[in-house]
Design an enzyme around this catalytic site. Structure first.
Site, PDB file in Angstrom:
ATOM      1  N   CYS A 124     -46.730  -3.515  32.822  1.00  0.00           N
ATOM      2  CA  CYS A 124     -45.755  -2.823  31.975  1.00  0.00           C
ATOM      3  C   CYS A 124     -44.335  -3.197  32.422  1.00  0.00           C
ATOM      4  CB  CYS A 124     -45.965  -1.315  32.081  1.00  0.00           C
ATOM      5  SG  CYS A 124     -44.688  -0.390  31.212  1.00  0.00           S
ATOM      6  N   ASP A 133       0.834  -1.207   0.000  1.00  0.00           N
ATOM      7  CA  ASP A 133       0.000   0.000   0.000  1.00  0.00           C
ATOM      8  C   ASP A 133       0.865   1.252   0.000  1.00  0.00           C
ATOM      9  OD1 ASP A 133      -2.033  -1.734   0.117  1.00  0.00           O
ATOM     10  OD2 ASP A 133      -2.736  -1.183   2.131  1.00  0.00           O
ATOM     11  N   ARG A 169     -30.268   3.413 -14.314  1.00  0.00           N
ATOM     12  CA  ARG A 169     -31.374   2.919 -15.136  1.00  0.00           C
ATOM     13  C   ARG A 169     -32.470   3.965 -15.325  1.00  0.00           C
ATOM     14  NH1 ARG A 169     -35.049  -1.731 -16.144  1.00  0.00           N
ATOM     15  NH2 ARG A 169     -36.911  -0.808 -15.278  1.00  0.00           N
ATOM     16  N   CYS A 196     -42.713   0.263  33.907  1.00  0.00           N
ATOM     17  CA  CYS A 196     -43.171   0.975  35.112  1.00  0.00           C
ATOM     18  C   CYS A 196     -44.066   0.121  36.012  1.00  0.00           C
ATOM     19  CB  CYS A 196     -43.883   2.269  34.715  1.00  0.00           C
ATOM     20  SG  CYS A 196     -45.457   1.969  33.908  1.00  0.00           S
ATOM     21  N   LYS A 206     -36.100 -16.097  -9.159  1.00  0.00           N
ATOM     22  CA  LYS A 206     -35.876 -15.466  -7.852  1.00  0.00           C
ATOM     23  C   LYS A 206     -35.847 -16.534  -6.759  1.00  0.00           C
ATOM     24  CE  LYS A 206     -36.348 -11.338  -7.118  1.00  0.00           C
ATOM     25  NZ  LYS A 206     -37.096 -10.168  -7.412  1.00  0.00           N
ATOM     26  N   GLU A 258     -24.124  -4.162 -12.256  1.00  0.00           N
ATOM     27  CA  GLU A 258     -24.764  -3.815 -10.997  1.00  0.00           C
ATOM     28  C   GLU A 258     -23.750  -3.177 -10.057  1.00  0.00           C
ATOM     29  OE1 GLU A 258     -27.798  -4.857 -11.529  1.00  0.00           O
ATOM     30  OE2 GLU A 258     -28.836  -4.843  -9.599  1.00  0.00           O
ATOM     31  N   ASP A 308     -28.029  -8.207  -6.455  1.00  0.00           N
ATOM     32  CA  ASP A 308     -29.081  -7.379  -5.876  1.00  0.00           C
ATOM     33  C   ASP A 308     -28.521  -6.015  -5.481  1.00  0.00           C
ATOM     34  OD1 ASP A 308     -31.512  -6.659  -4.931  1.00  0.00           O
ATOM     35  OD2 ASP A 308     -31.406  -7.837  -3.087  1.00  0.00           O
ATOM     36  N   CYS A 313     -44.263   6.793  32.694  1.00  0.00           N
ATOM     37  CA  CYS A 313     -43.647   5.571  32.175  1.00  0.00           C
ATOM     38  C   CYS A 313     -42.476   5.997  31.271  1.00  0.00           C
ATOM     39  CB  CYS A 313     -44.695   4.763  31.409  1.00  0.00           C
ATOM     40  SG  CYS A 313     -44.034   3.270  30.682  1.00  0.00           S
ATOM     41  N   LYS A 319     -27.981 -13.341 -10.069  1.00  0.00           N
ATOM     42  CA  LYS A 319     -28.736 -12.091 -10.182  1.00  0.00           C
ATOM     43  C   LYS A 319     -28.285 -11.230  -9.009  1.00  0.00           C
ATOM     44  CE  LYS A 319     -33.329 -10.214 -10.917  1.00  0.00           C
ATOM     45  NZ  LYS A 319     -33.232  -9.116  -9.983  1.00  0.00           N
ATOM     46  N   GLU A 365       3.920   1.630  -1.183  1.00  0.00           N
ATOM     47  CA  GLU A 365       4.493   1.862  -2.523  1.00  0.00           C
ATOM     48  C   GLU A 365       3.433   2.454  -3.457  1.00  0.00           C
ATOM     49  OE1 GLU A 365       7.737  -1.498  -3.533  1.00  0.00           O
ATOM     50  OE2 GLU A 365       5.907  -2.240  -2.579  1.00  0.00           O
ATOM     51  N   CYS A 398     -49.863   0.297  28.063  1.00  0.00           N
ATOM     52  CA  CYS A 398     -49.604   0.802  29.405  1.00  0.00           C
ATOM     53  C   CYS A 398     -50.201   2.213  29.407  1.00  0.00           C
ATOM     54  CB  CYS A 398     -48.101   0.868  29.665  1.00  0.00           C
ATOM     55  SG  CYS A 398     -47.715   1.851  31.127  1.00  0.00           S
ATOM     56  N   TYR A 412     -23.370  -7.549 -19.052  1.00  0.00           N
ATOM     57  CA  TYR A 412     -24.097  -7.453 -20.318  1.00  0.00           C
ATOM     58  C   TYR A 412     -23.424  -6.427 -21.233  1.00  0.00           C
ATOM     59  CZ  TYR A 412     -28.311  -6.803 -23.274  1.00  0.00           C
ATOM     60  OH  TYR A 412     -29.202  -6.728 -24.301  1.00  0.00           O
ATOM     61  N   GLU A 440     -26.143 -17.087 -14.644  1.00  0.00           N
ATOM     62  CA  GLU A 440     -25.418 -16.058 -13.885  1.00  0.00           C
ATOM     63  C   GLU A 440     -26.122 -15.789 -12.567  1.00  0.00           C
ATOM     64  OE1 GLU A 440     -25.403 -12.527 -16.301  1.00  0.00           O
ATOM     65  OE2 GLU A 440     -24.733 -13.638 -18.064  1.00  0.00           O
ATOM     66  N   LYS A 466     -29.629 -16.739 -19.602  1.00  0.00           N
ATOM     67  CA  LYS A 466     -29.626 -16.020 -20.885  1.00  0.00           C
ATOM     68  C   LYS A 466     -29.254 -16.977 -22.005  1.00  0.00           C
ATOM     69  CE  LYS A 466     -27.921 -11.849 -18.629  1.00  0.00           C
ATOM     70  NZ  LYS A 466     -26.740 -11.056 -18.288  1.00  0.00           N
ATOM     71  N   SER A 489     -36.072  -4.614 -18.152  1.00  0.00           N
ATOM     72  CA  SER A 489     -35.916  -5.513 -17.012  1.00  0.00           C
ATOM     73  C   SER A 489     -36.183  -6.947 -17.480  1.00  0.00           C
ATOM     74  CB  SER A 489     -36.865  -5.119 -15.896  1.00  0.00           C
ATOM     75  OG  SER A 489     -38.156  -5.074 -16.414  1.00  0.00           O
ATOM     76  N   LEU A 490     -36.031  -7.879 -16.566  1.00  0.00           N
ATOM     77  CA  LEU A 490     -36.209  -9.293 -16.921  1.00  0.00           C
ATOM     78  C   LEU A 490     -37.527  -9.809 -16.375  1.00  0.00           C
ATOM     79  CD1 LEU A 490     -32.635 -10.493 -15.917  1.00  0.00           C
ATOM     80  CD2 LEU A 490     -33.503 -10.294 -18.241  1.00  0.00           C
TER      81      LEU A 490
HETATM   82  S1  IVH Z   1     -29.239  -8.806 -17.634  1.00  0.00           S
HETATM   83  C1  IVH Z   1     -32.110  -7.145 -20.886  1.00  0.00           C
HETATM   84  N1  IVH Z   1     -27.933 -10.026 -15.749  1.00  0.00           N
HETATM   85  O1  IVH Z   1     -31.866  -7.517 -12.686  1.00  0.00           O
HETATM   86  C2  IVH Z   1     -31.680  -7.681 -19.595  1.00  0.00           C
HETATM   87  N2  IVH Z   1     -29.497  -8.356 -15.105  1.00  0.00           N
HETATM   88  O2  IVH Z   1     -34.964  -7.117 -14.010  1.00  0.00           O
HETATM   89  C3  IVH Z   1     -30.519  -7.023 -19.018  1.00  0.00           C
HETATM   90  N3  IVH Z   1     -29.575  -7.952 -12.691  1.00  0.00           N
HETATM   91  O3  IVH Z   1     -32.390  -4.417 -14.153  1.00  0.00           O
HETATM   92  C4  IVH Z   1     -30.224  -7.388 -17.652  1.00  0.00           C
HETATM   93  N4  IVH Z   1     -28.056  -9.419 -12.107  1.00  0.00           N
HETATM   94  O4  IVH Z   1     -30.382  -4.630 -12.679  1.00  0.00           O
HETATM   95  C5  IVH Z   1     -28.862  -9.102 -16.034  1.00  0.00           C
HETATM   96  N5  IVH Z   1     -26.653 -11.160 -14.189  1.00  0.00           N
HETATM   97  C6  IVH Z   1     -27.569 -10.246 -14.462  1.00  0.00           C
HETATM   98  C7  IVH Z   1     -28.186  -9.477 -13.469  1.00  0.00           C
HETATM   99  C8  IVH Z   1     -29.154  -8.538 -13.826  1.00  0.00           C
HETATM  100  C9  IVH Z   1     -28.887  -8.499 -11.674  1.00  0.00           C
HETATM  101  C10 IVH Z   1     -30.628  -6.925 -12.508  1.00  0.00           C
HETATM  102  C11 IVH Z   1     -30.550  -5.772 -13.463  1.00  0.00           C
HETATM  103  C12 IVH Z   1     -31.893  -5.715 -14.134  1.00  0.00           C
HETATM  104  C13 IVH Z   1     -32.741  -6.609 -13.285  1.00  0.00           C
HETATM  105  C14 IVH Z   1     -33.670  -7.432 -14.136  1.00  0.00           C
END
Ligand code: IVH
Length: 707
Positions: A405, A33, A135, A408, A311, A172, A116, A429, A114, A35, A423, A225, A112, A287, A82-83
């Protein structure tokens, strides 16, 4: 400037980019660190001497700037969709079969995690990061480039070769679990509101105006992506592996599979293993791997047909109930809390869970020492969802709700139609007294900065306060000699108390803590009665004549002001200069363009918080309602509006309006025709009122009191 100095700057930049990558992405630093700091300082010095060598993507730009700026809205080149979500293996199988049938040829699936967090789109041109956009509404988002540049795992300049001259990469932004827990510990110590989960912490941080604070929050970014015309391969997975070589952080758990069984194996493995990952995940994304095949499959209006999210079920854990304790709130309501043997759940250790009330406790048929199931829903507050009675040792007693309580000793009372025990000893109290003061100082009430539950407790223990009016008698000297609090804190607290004298009447009314007089009711009352005297002297019928004030609220108000003690408290507050009538600016009516409209708010918003939108709806005469029905005028929809709401809106034909359209609607109504003097006056007043609007949200967070 000499040629060798120019060369040195270039060399230092290259070296520091490489060290950043080794340290943050590979977790494998090759220098110490010290250096690293040494090289960074050398580069900073050279750049300061030769501003003509400025490069917005130099490693020195990661430290963040103190300049405050508003975010600029940028349109996405490709909309951020979104997915579709699935929750069962059957739905995953349906997706697989649909793809198989539509393509009618061999295909591979990229599996992959997902992640959060909060999604981001990065644009690179000639190997340099030029823009980072949130987004937003999917069509346009906030330009948060300065903040994203502080994230060490986001390359400012790409390594290697073969990247397209122009492309986007999406992923993300996340706050790792350990960083999140440390941040919350620090916030707790400063008596600040805690973040409910790492997702909120990440999105709140990304929207901060000060990028040096962002830099200190240690965010991370996983990319998943790529979009562009000249990507190196047809395979999505293969492109990601290339992107890793260019310096991006790409998850190394991503796998390419062929069969449905392999997809299930991936899901089942990571359902359990994900708790060992450093960041939060809430599912798996599947995908179709070939981009050619992705194009063939195409998109629905909202999401791609070539991808789907699975999910995970909320995680639950079995642990032992050690004790049920009880908390007394400001209204005297007594809440049972389950104390548990510490157990790991979705990445955090859970020690307590709310049991809500005596009925919930009875329904669970809770016995002392029971093994109980704890679950965390979407958020961090855990709940007990069941008991495994097979572990119960015979002869153990059911847990009985207390009769007195815990603070008190006063006997508890249960009112008709209410689940809670109370109470009723509100005058002496301690948790009720302190709770009322905590409510009074809270953000949505008097918003007294510098004061929190711990300090209130300290003042109370020292005998400095026993009701809200006492706050206005405290001196700086009294505070600064207390343990933990120095001169600086004393000054801040006194400043906060002084400033609270400017808080508008409706919030003072809310701050009093009259039962059933929440924020919305307080606003309605203030608008109608105009001042506290009118409220104190109002009859039950008079109160019930006010829009949305029913018998329960009217009775509660009458009851509150029938107490001599409460009337004296109000007089004292008036004497200290608190606002007891609506201000002129508040009295000016804004156009009631939403009058008679029932509006549902759904989703996550970018420009304002949900509460702020709620306020706006009310201010313009509308009514915010919780669920969609035939009577709903429109839905104000943010990001990620739930699919069931979406379906219901469609079935009932209810209009959906996004944030921008809503704000435009209000702005149009707010621009008066400035052709007469009277109108000009109105313009000033409207502006004065806009200044009184709640602060724009910076942190999306939730106050966690119990946990
Ligand atoms: S692909 C066209 N890959 O999940 C699809 N999304 O509703 C492009 N997310 O808004 C998204 N992990 O924020 C993709 N491995 C992953 C992801 C991912 C989390 C989120 C992303 C997206 C939401 C899908």
């Amino acid at each position: 400037m000499t040629v060798s100095e120019i060369e040195r700057i270039k060399q230092l930049r290259e070296e520091l980019h490489a060290h950043n990558y080794n340290y943050y992405v590979l977790n494998n630093p090759t220098i110490s660190d010290i250096e690293f700091d040494h090289l960074m300082r050398e580069l900073q010095d050279l750049e300061a001497r030769y501003p003509e060598m400025y490069d917005e993507n130099s490693p020195t730009m990661r430290v963040g700037s103190d300049i405050n700026k508003d975010f600029v809205q940028v349109e996405h080149k490709y909309p951020m969709l979104s997915l579709g979500n699935t929750y069962s293996e059957e739905e995953v199988a349906d997706f697989y079969d649909r793809v198989k049938k539509s393509l009618n040829e061999d295909f591979e699936i990229c599996c992959e995690m997902k992640f959060d967090g909060t999604s981001i789109s990065l644009t690179y041109e000639d190997g340099k990061l030029v823009r980072a956009v949130t987004r937003g509404d999917g069509v346009k988002g906030d330009d948060v480039t300065a903040n994203v540049k502080t994230i060490r795992t986001v390359p400012l300049v790409l390594k290697g070769e073969g990247y397209p001259s122009s492309f986007e990469i999406r992923g993300e932004i996340l706050m790792p679990w350990d960083v999140f827990e440390q941040l919350n510990r620090e916030r707790e110590a400063r008596e600040e509101q805690l973040f409910a989960n790492p997702r909120n912490a990440a999105s709140g941080t990304l929207k901060l105006q000060n990028s040096s604070v962002v830099a200190s929050r240690k965010l991370d970014a996983y990319l998943y992506y790529l979009l562009g015309d000249n990507l190196p391969c047809d395979g999505h997975y293969e492109n990601l592996q290339e992107a890793r070589k260019w310096g991006f952080k790409i998850s190394d758990v991503t796998r390419k599979v062929k069969t449905l069984q392999e997809v299930f194996d991936f899901i089942n493995y990571w359902d359990k293993e994900r708790k060992n990952l450093p960041v939060a995940t809430d599912g798996i994304v599947l995908k179709v791997n070939s981009i050619r095949q992705q194009k063939n499959l195409g998109y629905t209006a909202k999401s791609p047909r070539w991808a789907i999210a699975y999910k995970f079920q909320a995680e639950r854990a079995l642990t032992k109930l050690t004790e049920v304790t009880y908390q007394v709130g400001r209204t005297g309501a007594v809440t049972p809390v389950a104390n548990l043997e510490p157990v790991q759940l979705s990445g955090t250790v859970v020690k307590r869970a709310s049991l809500h009330n005596a009925d919930v406790m009875a329904n669970l048929d809770l016995h002392n020492g029971d093994m109980v199931y704890v679950e965390k829903g979407g958020e961090i507050i855990p709940k007990i969802t069941g008991v495994d009675a097979s572990f119960r040792i015979s002869g153990t007693e059911p847990v009985k709700f207390i009769a007195n309580c815990p603070a008190c000793g006063n006997p508890l009372t249960r009112f008709d139609d209410e689940a809670a025990y109370y109470c009723t000893n509100e005058d002496s109290c301690p948790p009720q007294i302190k709770g009322k003061i905590e409510h009074f100082i809270s953000r949505k009430a008097m918003n007294i900065e510098g004061l929190g539950p711990e300090t209130v407790d300290q003042f109370y223990q020292e005998g400095m306060i026993s009701n809200v009016a006492d706050l206005y008698t405290i001196s700086e000297g009294e505070i600064s000699c207390l343990e933990r609090l120095g001169e600086k804190s004393a000054q801040n607290i006194i400043k906060g108390i002084e400033e609270s004298k400017d808080v508008p009447f409706e919030r003072v009314l809310f701050a009093l803590g009259i039962r059933f007089v929440g924020e919305t009711v307080a606003k309605k009352l203030a608008k109608s009665v105009k001042n506290i005297n009118a409220l104190m002297n109002a009859s039950k019928e008079g109160l019930m004549a006010i829009d949305e004030i029913g018998e329960k609220i009217a009775d509660s108000i009458i009851h509150y002001f029938s107490s001599e003690k409460n009337r004296m408290l109000v007089e004292r507050l008036r004497g200290y200069g608190l606002r007891m009538e609506i201000s002129e600016a508040n009295g000016v009516s804004v156009p009631e363009i939403l009058k008679g409209q029932s509006i549902v708010i759904s989703g996550v918003f970018t420009h304002h918080s949900r509460d702020e939108y709620k306020d706006m709806i009310e201010k313009y005469g509308g009514k915010n309602v919780g669920s969609i029905s035939k009577k709903t005028s429109f839905i104000l929809a943010g990001e990620n509006m739930g699919p069931s709401k979406m379906d219901k809106a469609r079935t009932l034909g209810v209009k959906i309006i996004n944030e921008e359209e809503f704000l435009a609607m209000i702005n149009d109504a707010d621009v008066p025709d400035a052709s007469t003097d009277a109108d000009n006056e109105k313009t000033e007043n409207v502006q004065a009122e806009v200044k009184n609007e709640p602060q724009k949200r910076t942190d999306a967070n939730i106050q966690l009191t119990l946990f």
